[in-house]
Design a protein around this motif. Structure first.
Motif, mmCIF file in Angstrom:
data_model
loop_
_atom_site.group_PDB
_atom_site.id
_atom_site.type_symbol
_atom_site.label_atom_id
_atom_site.label_comp_id
_atom_site.label_asym_id
_atom_site.label_seq_id
_atom_site.Cartn_x
_atom_site.Cartn_y
_atom_site.Cartn_z
ATOM 1 N N GLY A 107 46.816 61.604 12.320
ATOM 2 C CA GLY A 107 45.925 62.618 12.877
ATOM 3 C C GLY A 107 45.225 62.188 14.144
ATOM 4 O O GLY A 107 44.266 62.838 14.572
ATOM 5 N N GLU A 108 45.677 61.134 14.769
ATOM 6 C CA GLU A 108 45.046 60.661 15.999
ATOM 7 C C GLU A 108 45.449 61.508 17.202
ATOM 8 O O GLU A 108 44.767 61.481 18.233
ATOM 9 C CB GLU A 108 45.411 59.194 16.233
ATOM 10 N N ILE A 109 46.555 62.213 17.120
ATOM 11 C CA ILE A 109 47.000 63.129 18.168
ATOM 12 C C ILE A 109 47.454 64.429 17.506
ATOM 13 O O ILE A 109 47.725 64.472 16.300
ATOM 14 C CB ILE A 109 48.156 62.540 19.005
ATOM 15 N N ASP A 110 47.525 65.496 18.314
ATOM 16 C CA ASP A 110 47.897 66.811 17.776
ATOM 17 C C ASP A 110 49.388 67.089 17.883
ATOM 18 O O ASP A 110 49.929 67.856 17.075
ATOM 19 C CB ASP A 110 47.129 67.913 18.521
ATOM 20 N N MET A 111 50.054 66.510 18.849
ATOM 21 C CA MET A 111 51.487 66.707 19.011
ATOM 22 C C MET A 111 52.056 65.592 19.878
ATOM 23 O O MET A 111 51.293 64.835 20.497
ATOM 24 C CB MET A 111 51.797 68.073 19.634
ATOM 25 N N ILE A 112 53.383 65.500 19.902
ATOM 26 C CA ILE A 112 54.073 64.534 20.750
ATOM 27 C C ILE A 112 54.878 65.309 21.783
ATOM 28 O O ILE A 112 55.653 66.206 21.434
ATOM 29 C CB ILE A 112 55.017 63.638 19.928
ATOM 30 N N ALA A 113 54.688 64.961 23.051
ATOM 31 C CA ALA A 113 55.419 65.615 24.135
ATOM 32 C C ALA A 113 55.981 64.536 25.056
ATOM 33 O O ALA A 113 55.258 63.961 25.867
ATOM 34 C CB ALA A 113 54.511 66.560 24.914
ATOM 35 N N THR A 114 57.250 64.239 24.892
ATOM 36 C CA THR A 114 57.961 63.283 25.729
ATOM 37 C C THR A 114 59.452 63.478 25.448
ATOM 38 O O THR A 114 59.836 64.520 24.910
ATOM 39 C CB THR A 114 57.514 61.834 25.432
#
Length: 471
Positions: A107-114
Motif C-alpha cells: 500500500g505504499e503506492i497506488d499503481m505501477i506505471a512503467t
C-alpha cells in the motif's frame, strides 16, 4: 407482438446504456480530484528519467508518462512518481515480493506505471490492466564484425574443393613431368633425330625444375584460360593439358563469378544468434537485471532453454545485475549479452551511436520471448481496473497510443538496421556438389592419358622390333 417485443428490446438497451454510463460516472468519481502515488522505474522508452549530478530526479518523460499525463488532465487528478529504493520492478518468490511489486502490495503506492511486463508469478500478487503494448525480448550484443577481405578471397570455394584443386594440380604436374621424362628415356631417337638430341631431351626431363615449371604452367592456365603452348610433347601429354584447360575454364569462371559477390556483399559474423548459443563454455555470458521480468522467467523455468539459462544465472550470480549503470560497459567490455525489451535495446543502440558516432551495439537476430505491457494495480481493484482498462482500450483504438509510440520509439538508424550475417543465395560457397563433375572429368582425363601413354609405348615397342628385324 413483434412491435411490442422490439420496443421491449429498445427499452432494455437504453437502460443498459444508462447503467453503463452510471457505472463509468461512478468510476470517474473515484479518481476525480485525487492525488495518486505512482510507482515507476526507468525503462526506456516507456519511462525516461532525467537527473541532476547528484542523482536527484528532475524530469520524467516517455511513452507511459504520456498516458499518465493524459489521464490526469482528462480526469483532473494529481500524481507523484515514487521510485523503489533498490530501483527494480520486482519479483515474487514464495509469496514475498520486492521492488515496486512489494510497494504496491504493502500500500505504499497506488499503481505501477512503467514498462511493467505481465508474468505469472506477478499475476498471483497484483492485478493487471488491459495490456496496451507487446514487446519482444532480445539480446543486446556487440556489433557484428565484418569478415576480412583476405578471407573473402578463399570464400567462393569450400575447403574440400580447394584441397582437391591443389591435389589435382600436384598430380597433374607430376604426370606431365613423368610423361616428358619417360618419353625422352624410352622412345626411339626417330622422334628427336640424333643421339645428342636424345641425351639433351633426357637431361631436360631429369631437371628438378621441370615439376615447378609444370606447376606454373597449370596455374597460368587457371588464372588466364586461353591459348597456351604446353611445355612437352606426345599424345598423353596433350590429353592431360587439354583436359586441364577445359577444367580451368569451369573453375576460373565459377571463381570469378562468386568472388565479386563475396567482395561487394561482405558477410558479418554475429556474436550471438539466439539463446541457444549461450552455454557454459561460450565466450559471452547471459546477463539480466535482477528481479526483472526476464530474470524471473529464467529463474522460475523448470524445463527448456529458459531453465538452462536460469541454471547459468544461479552458477554465476555476478550476471544477475543489481543496477544497470552503464549497459554499454557490460556488453562491449565485459562480454555479457543483456536480455531486455527490444525497444529498450534499440533505444540504447540509438543513444550509443549519438554519443560515440560508431556502431558498437546490436540486437540478436531472433527474439526469444514476447511480453505484454500494462499498468499494475493492487489485487482485487476491480472498479479501478475496469475504469483504467476502458481508457487504455479507447486510447489504443483511437490511434493516440500509436502516435505517442511513434514519438518515443527509437527510429531506424544505420546501427540498428538489419545486416547480412549469412551469405545470400547468390553468394553461396561452391561445394563439391557443384564441382564434382569437373573433378570427375579430371580423373577421366588422367585415365585416358595413361591409356594413351601405354598405347604409345606399345606402338613404339612394335616399331622398334620391326626396325631391328629389318636390319
Amino acid at each position: 407482438m413483434r412491435s411490442g417485443f422490439t420496443s421491449y428490446l429498445g427499452r432494455e438497451a437504453i437502460q443498459t446504456r444508462k447503467g453503463t454510463a452510471a457505472v463509468m460516472d461512478f468510476e470517474k468519481d473515484l479518481v476525480l480530484g485525487r492525488h495518486f502515488l505512482i510507482g515507476t522505474v526507468e525503462i526506456p522508452p516507456y519511462i525516461i528519467i532525467k537527473r541532476d549530478h547528484n542523482g536527484t530526479l528532475l524530469q520524467v518523460d516517455g511513452f507511459v508518462h504520456q498516458i499518465v499525463q493524459f489521464l490526469a488532465n482528462k480526469f483532473q487528478f494529481t500524481y507523484e512518481y515514487v521510485e523503489p529504493p533498490n530501483g527494480i520492478t520486482g519479483s515474487c518468490v514464495n509469496n514475498t515480493c520486492n521492488g515496486l511489486i512489494g510497494m504496491l502490495i504493502r500500500g505504499e503506492i497506488d499503481m505501477i506505471a512503467t514498462g511493467l511486463a505481465m508474468t505469472l508469478s506477478r499475476f498471483h500478487m497484483i492485478d493487471y490492466t488491459f495490456p496496451f503494448e507487446s514487446d519482444p525480448i532480445t539480446l543486446l550484443i556487440p556489433y557484428p564484425k565484418k569478415d576480412s577481405t583476405l578471407k573473402s578471397i578463399l570464400k567462393p570455394f569450400s575447403t574440400e574443393v580447394w584441397i582437391l584443386l591443389v591435389l589435382s594440380m600436384v598430380i597433374y604436374a607430376y604426370l606431365m613431368s613423368w610423361a616428358g621424362y619417360l618419353r625422352a628415356r624410352w622412345f626411339n631417337r626417330s622422334y628427336h633425330g640424333t643421339t645428342d638430341n636424345l641425351e639433351s631431351s633426357r637431361e631436360i626431363a631429369r631437371q628438378p625444375g621441370k615439376f615447378a615449371d609444370n606447376i606454373m604452367f597449370l596455374l597460368s592456365v587457371l588464372v588466364n584460360p586461353g591459348n597456351h603452348i604446353p611445355p612437352g610433347f606426345g599424345e598423353a601429354f596433350r590429353i592431360l593439358v587439354a583436359v586441364w584447360c577445359l577444367i580451368a575454364v569451369v573453375i576460373s569462371n565459377s571463381y570469378n563469378t562468386s568472388i565479386k559477390s563475396f567482395l561487394t556483399l561482405p558477410k558479418y559474423r554475429p556474436v550471438i544468434r539466439s539463446l541457444n548459443d549461450l552455454t557454459e563454455n561460450s565466450k559471452y555470458s547471459f546477463a539480466a537485471k535482477k528481479h526483472s521480468s526476464v530474470w524471473s522467467n529464467m529463474i522460475e523455468a523448470q524445463t527448456g532453454p529458459f531453465a538452462k539459462i536460469g541454471e547459468l544465472l544461479r552458477k554465476h550470480p555476478e550476471n544477475s545485475l543489481d543496477i544497470l549503470d552503464d549497459d554499454k560497459d557490460y556488453v562491449i567490455y565485459q562480454k555479457k549479452v543483456l536480455a531486455q525489451f527490444q525497444s529498450s535495446n534499440l533505444f540504447m543502440i540509438q543513444e550509443d551511436m549519438k554519443s560515440s558516432g560508431k556502431c558498437r551495439l546490436y540486437t540478436a537476430e531472433k527474439p526469444f520471448d514476447e511480453l505484454k505491457i500494462s499498468f499494475g494495480l493492487p489485487k482485487n481493484s476491480h472498479i479501478e481496473n475496469h475504469f483504467l482498462s476502458h481508457e487504455l482500450m479507447w486510447l489504443k483504438q483511437s490511434g493516440i497510443l500509436q502516435y505517442w509510440k511513434n514519438s518515443y520509439w527509437p527510429r531506424a538508424n544505420r546501427c540498428s538496421a538489419p545486416i547480412s550475417t549469412k551469405p545470400a543465395s547468390n553468394t553461396e560457397r561452391l561445394t563439391l556438389n557443384y564441382l564434382s563433375g569437373a573433378f570427375l572429368l579430371l580423373c577421366a582425363g588422367m585415365l585416358v592419358s595413361l591409356a594413351s601413354f601405354a598405347a604409345e609405348l606399345i606402338r613404339n615397342y612394335c616399331r622398334t622390333r620391326r626396325s631391328s628385324t629389318s636390319k
